[in-house]
Motif scaffolding. Structure first.
Motif, PDB file in Angstrom:
ATOM      1  N   SER A 105     -95.273 -28.095 -53.326  1.00 24.29           N
ATOM      2  CA  SER A 105     -96.904 -27.880 -53.351  1.00 24.29           C
ATOM      3  C   SER A 105     -97.281 -26.665 -53.982  1.00 24.29           C
ATOM      4  CB  SER A 105     -97.353 -28.503 -52.433  1.00 24.29           C
ATOM      5  OG  SER A 105     -98.943 -28.858 -52.439  1.00 24.29           O
ATOM      6  N   MET A 106     -98.540 -26.201 -53.527  1.00 23.82           N
ATOM      7  CA  MET A 106     -99.138 -25.240 -53.884  1.00 23.82           C
ATOM      8  C   MET A 106     -99.695 -24.355 -52.914  1.00 23.82           C
ATOM      9  SD  MET A 106     -98.368 -24.745 -57.356  1.00 23.82           S
ATOM     10  CE  MET A 106     -99.274 -23.359 -57.817  1.00 23.82           C
ATOM     11  N   SER A 107    -100.063 -23.030 -53.127  1.00 23.07           N
ATOM     12  CA  SER A 107    -100.800 -22.309 -51.832  1.00 23.07           C
ATOM     13  C   SER A 107    -101.136 -21.046 -52.889  1.00 23.07           C
ATOM     14  CB  SER A 107    -100.003 -21.988 -50.996  1.00 23.07           C
ATOM     15  OG  SER A 107    -100.967 -21.144 -49.720  1.00 23.07           O
ATOM     16  N   PHE A 108    -101.585 -19.971 -52.078  1.00 18.55           N
ATOM     17  CA  PHE A 108    -102.249 -18.781 -52.927  1.00 18.55           C
ATOM     18  C   PHE A 108    -101.702 -17.904 -52.096  1.00 18.55           C
ATOM     19  CE2 PHE A 108    -105.056 -22.808 -53.354  1.00 18.55           C
ATOM     20  CZ  PHE A 108    -105.321 -22.688 -54.462  1.00 18.55           C
ATOM     21  N   LYS A 109    -101.331 -16.727 -53.056  1.00 18.15           N
ATOM     22  CA  LYS A 109    -100.857 -15.056 -52.744  1.00 18.15           C
ATOM     23  C   LYS A 109    -101.764 -14.808 -51.526  1.00 18.15           C
ATOM     24  CE  LYS A 109    -100.104 -10.814 -54.816  1.00 18.15           C
ATOM     25  NZ  LYS A 109    -100.055 -10.071 -55.846  1.00 18.15           N
ATOM     26  N   GLU A 110    -103.046 -14.851 -51.407  1.00 18.62           N
ATOM     27  CA  GLU A 110    -103.913 -14.208 -50.524  1.00 18.62           C
ATOM     28  C   GLU A 110    -103.897 -14.939 -49.241  1.00 18.62           C
ATOM     29  OE1 GLU A 110    -105.242 -13.436 -54.750  1.00 18.62           O
ATOM     30  OE2 GLU A 110    -104.786 -15.551 -53.515  1.00 18.62           O
ATOM     31  N   ALA A 111    -103.138 -16.070 -48.968  1.00 16.08           N
ATOM     32  CA  ALA A 111    -103.218 -16.674 -47.796  1.00 16.08           C
ATOM     33  C   ALA A 111    -102.298 -15.747 -46.672  1.00 16.08           C
ATOM     34  CB  ALA A 111    -102.237 -17.849 -47.951  1.00 16.08           C
ATOM     35  N   GLU A 112    -102.776 -15.706 -45.584  1.00 15.14           N
ATOM     36  CA  GLU A 112    -102.117 -14.963 -44.273  1.00 15.14           C
ATOM     37  C   GLU A 112    -100.947 -15.773 -43.796  1.00 15.14           C
ATOM     38  OE1 GLU A 112    -105.604 -12.489 -41.991  1.00 15.14           O
ATOM     39  OE2 GLU A 112    -105.314 -14.607 -41.598  1.00 15.14           O
ATOM     40  N   VAL A 113    -101.286 -16.969 -43.956  1.00 17.53           N
ATOM     41  CA  VAL A 113    -100.134 -18.178 -43.245  1.00 17.53           C
ATOM     42  C   VAL A 113    -100.315 -19.643 -44.085  1.00 17.53           C
ATOM     43  CG1 VAL A 113     -99.212 -19.414 -41.434  1.00 17.53           C
ATOM     44  CG2 VAL A 113    -100.168 -17.236 -41.064  1.00 17.53           C
ATOM     45  N   THR A 114     -99.347 -20.132 -44.584  1.00 14.83           N
ATOM     46  CA  THR A 114     -99.244 -21.424 -45.387  1.00 14.83           C
ATOM     47  C   THR A 114     -98.308 -22.195 -44.505  1.00 14.83           C
ATOM     48  OG1 THR A 114     -99.802 -20.545 -47.210  1.00 14.83           O
ATOM     49  CG2 THR A 114     -98.894 -22.635 -47.438  1.00 14.83           C
ATOM     50  N   LEU A 115     -98.784 -23.459 -44.163  1.00 15.68           N
ATOM     51  CA  LEU A 115     -98.027 -24.476 -43.751  1.00 15.68           C
ATOM     52  C   LEU A 115     -97.524 -25.367 -44.743  1.00 15.68           C
ATOM     53  CD1 LEU A 115    -100.127 -25.187 -40.544  1.00 15.68           C
ATOM     54  CD2 LEU A 115     -98.468 -23.355 -40.625  1.00 15.68           C
ATOM     55  N   VAL A 116     -96.544 -25.520 -45.084  1.00 17.35           N
ATOM     56  CA  VAL A 116     -96.121 -26.600 -45.879  1.00 17.35           C
ATOM     57  C   VAL A 116     -95.753 -27.817 -45.377  1.00 17.35           C
ATOM     58  CG1 VAL A 116     -94.291 -27.252 -47.700  1.00 17.35           C
ATOM     59  CG2 VAL A 116     -94.831 -24.804 -47.493  1.00 17.35           C
ATOM     60  N   CYS A 117     -96.305 -28.995 -45.731  1.00 17.43           N
ATOM     61  CA  CYS A 117     -96.317 -30.368 -44.964  1.00 17.43           C
ATOM     62  C   CYS A 117     -95.846 -31.431 -45.949  1.00 17.43           C
ATOM     63  CB  CYS A 117     -97.585 -30.660 -44.617  1.00 17.43           C
ATOM     64  SG  CYS A 117     -98.509 -29.381 -43.307  1.00 17.43           S
ATOM     65  N   LYS A 118     -95.001 -32.342 -45.221  1.00 15.12           N
ATOM     66  CA  LYS A 118     -94.440 -33.545 -45.707  1.00 15.12           C
ATOM     67  C   LYS A 118     -95.311 -34.701 -45.274  1.00 15.12           C
ATOM     68  CE  LYS A 118     -90.537 -36.440 -47.001  1.00 15.12           C
ATOM     69  NZ  LYS A 118     -89.168 -36.512 -46.661  1.00 15.12           N
ATOM     70  N   LYS A 119     -96.032 -35.318 -46.168  1.00 17.17           N
ATOM     71  CA  LYS A 119     -96.740 -36.507 -45.633  1.00 17.17           C
ATOM     72  C   LYS A 119     -96.125 -37.397 -44.739  1.00 17.17           C
ATOM     73  CE  LYS A 119     -98.745 -38.747 -48.863  1.00 17.17           C
ATOM     74  NZ  LYS A 119     -99.627 -39.172 -50.245  1.00 17.17           N
ATOM     75  N   LEU A 120     -96.468 -37.874 -43.698  1.00 21.18           N
ATOM     76  CA  LEU A 120     -95.611 -38.808 -42.834  1.00 21.18           C
ATOM     77  C   LEU A 120     -96.488 -40.191 -42.769  1.00 21.18           C
ATOM     78  CD1 LEU A 120     -94.602 -36.938 -39.944  1.00 21.18           C
ATOM     79  CD2 LEU A 120     -93.174 -37.404 -41.844  1.00 21.18           C
TER      80      LEU A 120
END
Length: 157
Positions: free
Chosen positions: A105-120
């Motif tokens: 998926s996508m996120s942003f460089k400025e994020a402190e923390v990103t959770l990558v999630c797989k849809k269940l």
């Protein structure tokens, strides 16, 4: 995987960005409703998206999504991303955030923390299952929400 936070305020007070889609076509929106926990022996993030939101289409069309958290100085930007639609404006240009491919998926460089999630899981929040005062306050004349539960497959700092 480890993520330490004030679980009762990370969505409500700090807000987050929910992003779904691929590098060539994605959308993001600010969310203040969500939860973190465990179901089916998996660490999960639960998010809620109105069916009228542009991001809803991306959530349905993609297997992965991200939930990302930002420093306080980004709150004004998150306000814009939560009040404007990607159908109407180029949200990435308006936001000034730097998109980055994050897993599937996508996120942003400025994020402190990103959770990558797989849809269940996905389910409509039925007004008939809510207290009448909440249904009236939150949904009278407005689109319903769908609840999505995603397995947290990666935490990026």
């Amino acid at each position: 995987m480890e993520f330490t936070t004030d679980i009762l305020s990370v969505f409500d007070k700090k807000w987050a960005l929910l992003t779904a889609g691929k590098e060539d076509s994605f959308n993001t929106m600010t969310i203040s409703w969500g939860g973190l926990g465990t179901i089916w022996n998996k660490p999960v993030a639960t998010v809620y998206v109105r069916t009228s939101r542009y991001t809803h289409d991306f959530m349905d069309a993609n297997e992965f999504f991200t939930v990302s958290f930002y420093p306080e100085e980004c709150k004004k930007t998150l306000g814009v991303l939560g009040s404007k639609s990607g159908r109407d404006i180029d949200k990435m240009k308006e936001s000034g955030l730097t998109p980055v491919k994050t897993g599937e998926s996508m996120s942003f460089k400025e994020a402190e923390v990103t959770l990558v999630c797989k849809k269940l899981f996905k389910q409509k929040l039925e007004e008939s299952n809510m207290p009448a005062d909440i249904a009236k306050a939150m949904y009278e004349g407005q689109a319903s929400h769908d609840m999505y539960i995603g397995e947290i497959v990666e935490i990026i700092r």
